[in-house]
Design a protein around this motif. Structure first.
Motif, PDB file in Angstrom:
ATOM      1  N   PRO A 233       0.808  -1.225   0.000  1.00 21.05           N
ATOM      2  CA  PRO A 233       0.000   0.000   0.000  1.00 21.05           C
ATOM      3  C   PRO A 233       0.842   1.276   0.000  1.00 21.05           C
ATOM      4  CG  PRO A 233      -0.869  -1.570   1.587  1.00 21.05           C
ATOM      5  CD  PRO A 233       0.428  -2.134   1.086  1.00 21.05           C
ATOM      6  N   LEU A 234       2.011   1.239   0.624  1.00 22.10           N
ATOM      7  CA  LEU A 234       2.873   2.423   0.650  1.00 22.10           C
ATOM      8  C   LEU A 234       3.404   2.752  -0.744  1.00 22.10           C
ATOM      9  CD1 LEU A 234       4.147   4.583   2.418  1.00 22.10           C
ATOM     10  CD2 LEU A 234       6.058   3.023   2.796  1.00 22.10           C
ATOM     11  N   VAL A 235       3.812   1.730  -1.488  1.00 25.43           N
ATOM     12  CA  VAL A 235       4.280   1.947  -2.861  1.00 25.43           C
ATOM     13  C   VAL A 235       3.129   2.473  -3.714  1.00 25.43           C
ATOM     14  CG1 VAL A 235       5.106   0.767  -4.949  1.00 25.43           C
ATOM     15  CG2 VAL A 235       6.171   0.288  -2.735  1.00 25.43           C
ATOM     16  N   LEU A 236       1.946   1.909  -3.553  1.00 29.00           N
ATOM     17  CA  LEU A 236       0.767   2.387  -4.279  1.00 29.00           C
ATOM     18  C   LEU A 236       0.515   3.865  -3.974  1.00 29.00           C
ATOM     19  CD1 LEU A 236      -1.746   1.693  -6.048  1.00 29.00           C
ATOM     20  CD2 LEU A 236      -2.938   1.220  -3.896  1.00 29.00           C
ATOM     21  N   PHE A 237       0.620   4.251  -2.718  1.00 29.09           N
ATOM     22  CA  PHE A 237       0.433   5.641  -2.300  1.00 29.09           C
ATOM     23  C   PHE A 237       1.414   6.563  -3.020  1.00 29.09           C
ATOM     24  CE2 PHE A 237       1.906   8.887   0.852  1.00 29.09           C
ATOM     25  CZ  PHE A 237       0.815   9.728   0.763  1.00 29.09           C
TER      26      PHE A 237
ATOM     27  N   MET B 250      -5.774   0.026   5.648  1.00 31.26           N
ATOM     28  CA  MET B 250      -6.651  -0.453   6.715  1.00 31.26           C
ATOM     29  C   MET B 250      -7.397  -1.709   6.294  1.00 31.26           C
ATOM     30  SD  MET B 250      -8.129   3.031   8.461  1.00 31.26           S
ATOM     31  CE  MET B 250      -8.961   2.194   9.801  1.00 31.26           C
ATOM     32  N   GLY B 251      -7.664  -1.845   5.007  1.00 29.84           N
ATOM     33  CA  GLY B 251      -8.317  -3.055   4.531  1.00 29.84           C
ATOM     34  C   GLY B 251      -7.406  -4.267   4.552  1.00 29.84           C
ATOM     35  N   VAL B 252      -6.127  -4.070   4.298  1.00 28.55           N
ATOM     36  CA  VAL B 252      -5.173  -5.175   4.242  1.00 28.55           C
ATOM     37  C   VAL B 252      -4.603  -5.497   5.622  1.00 28.55           C
ATOM     38  CG1 VAL B 252      -2.881  -5.830   3.383  1.00 28.55           C
ATOM     39  CG2 VAL B 252      -4.533  -4.798   1.842  1.00 28.55           C
ATOM     40  N   VAL B 253      -4.208  -4.480   6.360  1.00 23.58           N
ATOM     41  CA  VAL B 253      -3.491  -4.693   7.618  1.00 23.58           C
ATOM     42  C   VAL B 253      -4.427  -4.715   8.821  1.00 23.58           C
ATOM     43  CG1 VAL B 253      -1.707  -3.770   9.133  1.00 23.58           C
ATOM     44  CG2 VAL B 253      -1.383  -3.720   6.673  1.00 23.58           C
ATOM     45  N   ALA B 254      -5.319  -3.763   8.883  1.00 22.14           N
ATOM     46  CA  ALA B 254      -6.177  -3.641  10.065  1.00 22.14           C
ATOM     47  C   ALA B 254      -7.377  -4.576   9.976  1.00 22.14           C
ATOM     48  CB  ALA B 254      -6.656  -2.200  10.202  1.00 22.14           C
ATOM     49  N   THR B 255      -7.996  -4.758  11.094  1.00 19.40           N
ATOM     50  CA  THR B 255      -9.217  -5.579  11.139  1.00 19.40           C
ATOM     51  C   THR B 255     -10.382  -4.700  11.583  1.00 19.40           C
ATOM     52  OG1 THR B 255      -8.642  -6.254  13.383  1.00 19.40           O
ATOM     53  CG2 THR B 255      -7.975  -7.717  11.601  1.00 19.40           C
TER      54      THR B 255
ATOM     55  N   SER C 134      -3.877   9.773  -0.464  1.00 11.90           N
ATOM     56  CA  SER C 134      -3.940   9.453   0.965  1.00 11.90           C
ATOM     57  C   SER C 134      -5.209   8.691   1.300  1.00 11.90           C
ATOM     58  CB  SER C 134      -3.890  10.726   1.806  1.00 11.90           C
ATOM     59  OG  SER C 134      -2.681  11.391   1.631  1.00 11.90           O
ATOM     60  N   SER C 135      -6.295   9.097   0.711  1.00 16.37           N
ATOM     61  CA  SER C 135      -7.562   8.415   0.945  1.00 16.37           C
ATOM     62  C   SER C 135      -7.501   6.964   0.460  1.00 16.37           C
ATOM     63  CB  SER C 135      -8.691   9.170   0.240  1.00 16.37           C
ATOM     64  OG  SER C 135      -9.927   8.568   0.508  1.00 16.37           O
ATOM     65  N   ILE C 136      -6.951   6.773  -0.731  1.00 15.79           N
ATOM     66  CA  ILE C 136      -6.813   5.412  -1.265  1.00 15.79           C
ATOM     67  C   ILE C 136      -5.853   4.602  -0.405  1.00 15.79           C
ATOM     68  CG2 ILE C 136      -5.971   4.076  -3.249  1.00 15.79           C
ATOM     69  CD1 ILE C 136      -7.068   6.392  -5.011  1.00 15.79           C
ATOM     70  N   PHE C 137      -4.761   5.228   0.037  1.00 15.68           N
ATOM     71  CA  PHE C 137      -3.800   4.542   0.900  1.00 15.68           C
ATOM     72  C   PHE C 137      -4.469   4.067   2.190  1.00 15.68           C
ATOM     73  CE2 PHE C 137      -0.880   4.936   4.543  1.00 15.68           C
ATOM     74  CZ  PHE C 137      -0.019   3.887   4.250  1.00 15.68           C
ATOM     75  N   ILE C 138      -5.238   4.937   2.801  1.00  6.66           N
ATOM     76  CA  ILE C 138      -5.917   4.573   4.048  1.00  6.66           C
ATOM     77  C   ILE C 138      -6.897   3.426   3.806  1.00  6.66           C
ATOM     78  CG2 ILE C 138      -7.558   5.391   5.787  1.00  6.66           C
ATOM     79  CD1 ILE C 138      -6.131   8.168   5.507  1.00  6.66           C
ATOM     80  N   LEU C 139      -7.654   3.502   2.721  1.00  4.90           N
ATOM     81  CA  LEU C 139      -8.587   2.418   2.390  1.00  4.90           C
ATOM     82  C   LEU C 139      -7.866   1.074   2.218  1.00  4.90           C
ATOM     83  CD1 LEU C 139     -10.981   4.098  -0.202  1.00  4.90           C
ATOM     84  CD2 LEU C 139     -11.637   3.087   1.987  1.00  4.90           C
ATOM     85  N   VAL C 140      -6.805   1.080   1.411  1.00  4.27           N
ATOM     86  CA  VAL C 140      -6.091  -0.164   1.129  1.00  4.27           C
ATOM     87  C   VAL C 140      -5.352  -0.654   2.368  1.00  4.27           C
ATOM     88  CG1 VAL C 140      -4.242  -1.201  -0.252  1.00  4.27           C
ATOM     89  CG2 VAL C 140      -5.894   0.325  -1.327  1.00  4.27           C
TER      90      VAL C 140
END
Length: 166
Positions: A96-100, A121-126, A113-119
Motif C-alpha cells: 500500500p505504501l508503494v501504491l500511495f 486499513m483493509g489489508v493490515v487492520a481488522t 492518501s484516501s486510497i492509501f488509508i482504504l487499502v
C-alpha cells in the motif's frame, strides 16, 4: 525427553549475509554517485571550499563505512535475517505504501492518501468497513483544511482539487 535447547528447529527465511552484501553494494554505489557529483562540482580548496568539498569528504566516509559493511558481511555468521512470515508482513505494509507514492503524482496527495488509508486499513487492520471509509474521508479532508486553508502550504493536488477550484 529432550529439552528445548536440544531440539533443533529449522527457521526458514532470507539469510543475513546476502542482505548485508546487497545493502553494502547499494551503499557503495550511492557513495560513488556522491563522489562523482562532488568532484564534478569541484571538491578542492581554491581560496575556500568549492561546492563539492564537504560532500566529497562525506562521500569518502560513506564509502569507507560501506566497504566495512561489505567486509564484515563475509566474516559474520550466516543466520536468518528475516523469516518468510515476517517478510510477508513487511510486504503487506510496503505494498500500500508503494501504491500511495505512485498515486501522488496523477491524483494528488489527498486522494492518494484516501486510497492509501482504504487499502492499508483493509489489508493490515481488522476494522469495520464504515470506520475505514470514515477515516479515509476525514483524515485527508482535515489535512487539506490544516495545510491548504490554515497554513497555506501548497501540497501536490490532482484533478479532484482542480475540479473544486484549488
Amino acid at each position: 525427553m529432550s529439552s528445548p535447547d536440544e531440539t533443533e528447529t529449522t527457521v526458514r527465511g532470507l539469510s543475513r549475509r546476502p542482505v548485508e552484501i546487497a545493502t553494502a553494494i547499494i551503499l557503495i554505489a550511492l557513495a560513488g554517485v556522491v563522489l562523482y557529483d562532488s568532484y564534478g562540482r569541484g571538491a578542492g580548496w581554491d581560496g575556500g571550499p568549492q561546492n563539492g568539498f564537504f560532500p566529497a569528504r562525506v562521500g569518502w566516509i560513506f564509502l569507507a563505512a560501506s566497504l566495512f559493511i561489505l567486509f564484515q558481511s563475509f566474516r559474520s555468521e550466516n543466520t536468518v535475517f528475516v523469516t518468510w512470515e515476517q517478510l510477508k508482513q513487511v510486504t503487506r505494509v510496503l505494498g500500500p505504501l508503494v501504491l500511495f507514492v505512485v498515486l501522488i503524482q496523477p491524483l494528488g496527495l489527498y486522494v492518494a492518501s484516501s486510497i492509501f488509508i482504504l487499502v492499508f486499513m483493509g489489508v493490515v487492520a481488522t476494522s469495520r468497513w464504515w470506520s475505514i471509509a470514515l477515516t479515509a474521508i476525514l483524515v485527508p479532508v482535515i489535512c487539506f483544511w490544516v495545510f491548504e486553508l490554515q497554513f497555506r502550504v501548497p501540497l501536490p493536488k490532482g484533478p479532484l482539487e482542480a475540479a473544486l477550484g484549488y
